[in-house]
Design a protein around this motif. Sequence first.
Motif, mmCIF file in Angstrom:
data_model
loop_
_atom_site.group_PDB
_atom_site.id
_atom_site.type_symbol
_atom_site.label_atom_id
_atom_site.label_comp_id
_atom_site.label_asym_id
_atom_site.label_seq_id
_atom_site.Cartn_x
_atom_site.Cartn_y
_atom_site.Cartn_z
ATOM 1 N N LYS A 77 0.782 -1.230 0.116
ATOM 2 C CA LYS A 77 0.040 0.141 -0.430
ATOM 3 C C LYS A 77 0.487 1.653 0.328
ATOM 4 O O LYS A 77 0.658 2.316 -0.154
ATOM 5 N N ASN A 78 2.135 1.333 0.249
ATOM 6 C CA ASN A 78 2.982 1.642 0.295
ATOM 7 C C ASN A 78 3.595 2.904 -1.013
ATOM 8 O O ASN A 78 3.111 2.065 -1.718
ATOM 9 N N PHE A 79 3.154 4.158 -1.607
ATOM 10 C CA PHE A 79 2.672 4.609 -2.688
ATOM 11 C C PHE A 79 4.389 4.818 -3.224
ATOM 12 O O PHE A 79 4.875 4.511 -4.084
ATOM 13 N N SER A 80 5.122 5.332 -2.349
ATOM 14 C CA SER A 80 6.873 5.081 -2.521
ATOM 15 C C SER A 80 7.084 3.546 -3.634
ATOM 16 O O SER A 80 7.942 3.574 -4.134
ATOM 17 N N VAL A 81 7.487 2.769 -3.152
ATOM 18 C CA VAL A 81 7.248 1.598 -3.214
ATOM 19 C C VAL A 81 6.363 1.254 -4.482
ATOM 20 O O VAL A 81 7.606 1.045 -5.908
ATOM 21 N N ARG A 82 4.704 1.656 -4.835
ATOM 22 C CA ARG A 82 4.588 1.672 -5.853
ATOM 23 C C ARG A 82 4.869 2.676 -6.941
ATOM 24 O O ARG A 82 5.716 2.077 -8.112
ATOM 25 N N LEU A 83 5.495 3.565 -6.644
ATOM 26 C CA LEU A 83 6.433 4.772 -7.545
ATOM 27 C C LEU A 83 6.828 4.222 -8.066
ATOM 28 O O LEU A 83 7.556 4.243 -9.391
ATOM 29 N N PHE A 84 8.333 4.163 -6.437
ATOM 30 C CA PHE A 84 9.486 2.849 -7.976
ATOM 31 C C PHE A 84 9.652 2.062 -8.300
ATOM 32 O O PHE A 84 10.102 1.907 -9.846
#
Length: 547
Positions: free
Chosen positions: A489-496
């Motif tokens: 759910k972490n946006f940084s993970v999905r963005l990366f």
Amino acid sequence: MTKQAAEVVDATASAVDLVSHLDLSSYTRDDTYPEWHDSKPFEPMLRTVLLRELEDASDAAVHRTLTNDSSVATALGFDPTDVPDRSTITRARQTRFQGLQTTIEVSVRQIRTLAARRGSPVGAPYTEDASEEPAGSSKRTVNRLIRGKTREVLEELTTVVFPAFDFDRPSGSIYHDEELLRLETLLGVTGTAANGGAETYGDHVNPEPDIADPFFEDGPTGETLLTAIKSLEPSDIADMVNRGLTRVLTRAKPSVEFERPIMLAIDMTYVAYSGEREELVRVQGAPEEKEYDWCHKFATANVVGDNVQFAVAMVPVGNADNHDPEAYPGEDKSHRAGGIVRRLVDIVENRARLSVRRVYADRWFHATDVVAALEERNLFYVIPAKRDDRVKRFIARMGNKVTVKEKHAMHGPVRNGVTNSRAETTLVGLPPDEDYDGRQVFLTNLAVNDEIGLDRRQTRKKIKRYTRRGGIENAYSSVKEFAPWTTSKNFSVRLFHFGFAVLLYDMWLLVDFLVQTSLDIVEFRTKPRVTAPRFRGFLNRRLIELL
């Protein structure tokens, strides 16, 4: 041989991949040369003959391949500095393996049949019409180029792109950033999640670990990678991805035939999201035509040339990202399409140092603020129109010919304007044709006219010139093929994950482009010569070789 071949034959495997996989030790009993004979080793020579038959190549062509491509020589089992000459290959085929002639013929026939069923390029020579290859080139030539260019690009991935990334990690960390990025690459090309992919990574780094060794001897865990990513701000991730994209473009620039100034294609990519939405401000509603309700949105810009396209910028879309919310009127301070366009153009011009003159944006960018942003920068544009009531009425009136409506008014919030600012554009309606079976409507500021037949033909030509980049929208689905699997759910993970997938996508385009230029092919092609699955297969094998 056929049973072993069945283990590796797929849409990505080349004939070299296949023969290098074969264990031929059981056939050594049929070697007509005694052990003391001063000859090339049995199994590499048998692989060479099999490669010749599978590729329907001449002895001279096989010899040239072994001489010019050390990776092929190594894969077949030779010392690259001591490969067989043409006459040695001929004698082996006619004399040394005479007793195996029937076995070779039957195996080659069965393997070719298996390859055809599985969509493999093995054993299927190119024809000029089907492959669009230039005269004198062959499947062997293309496969050799693909292998060579993939090696080059992987080397550049580690030496050029990786340095663009810098994880915010404490000094003395067990793993270097490069090792985490290699793991991310492996996750992308295999489509696996962080933890499962890390186990695969560890299997290759340390295939026979001592059970007493600490876990890190096998390589970083998935949690190591995710923790490093979560320490990054989304703005930092976007900046690093854009830095990497610029480096890939710089690598291609000497051979790229871009128009000057360039044409820029701007697209919105949707990545499905399922799960709870509490406190996830960047999760947004998906378009009606999607099969999912919620998604993350990422805006991307491709620079388009007559012979190539490259992703050159990426920004996340959500909340107040990538625009100055205080510059907009009203209480709604969420993202603005015009702010996204301004940000992408700035990245392309300031970081990639390319001058933009023309923009093609997808339908999501039909907005007053976008038209205002492009006009204030003196950029020409073509944008597919949303089917609102006014556009539907225009379609009803246009009939079956090219139709132009000038000074079409649009109203909405504009940067440094009011909530109902006015912008003017021109509507162009195109009737159905051989490319599209429905009526299409575009917003544009090009000089267009529908007064006489000549004007209408020129107008259609101008709009179609922009829509040649339509293949980019379809190609962008390939970006997701390079993304790891995640439920985070972490946006940084999905963005990366998405940003790194765009980089791998660019590396794929670079390999395809370098292969084309090596074959002296310069025409614009929306269909890649090297398919994404095949490139991932090559990249995966080459990456594992380096682990």
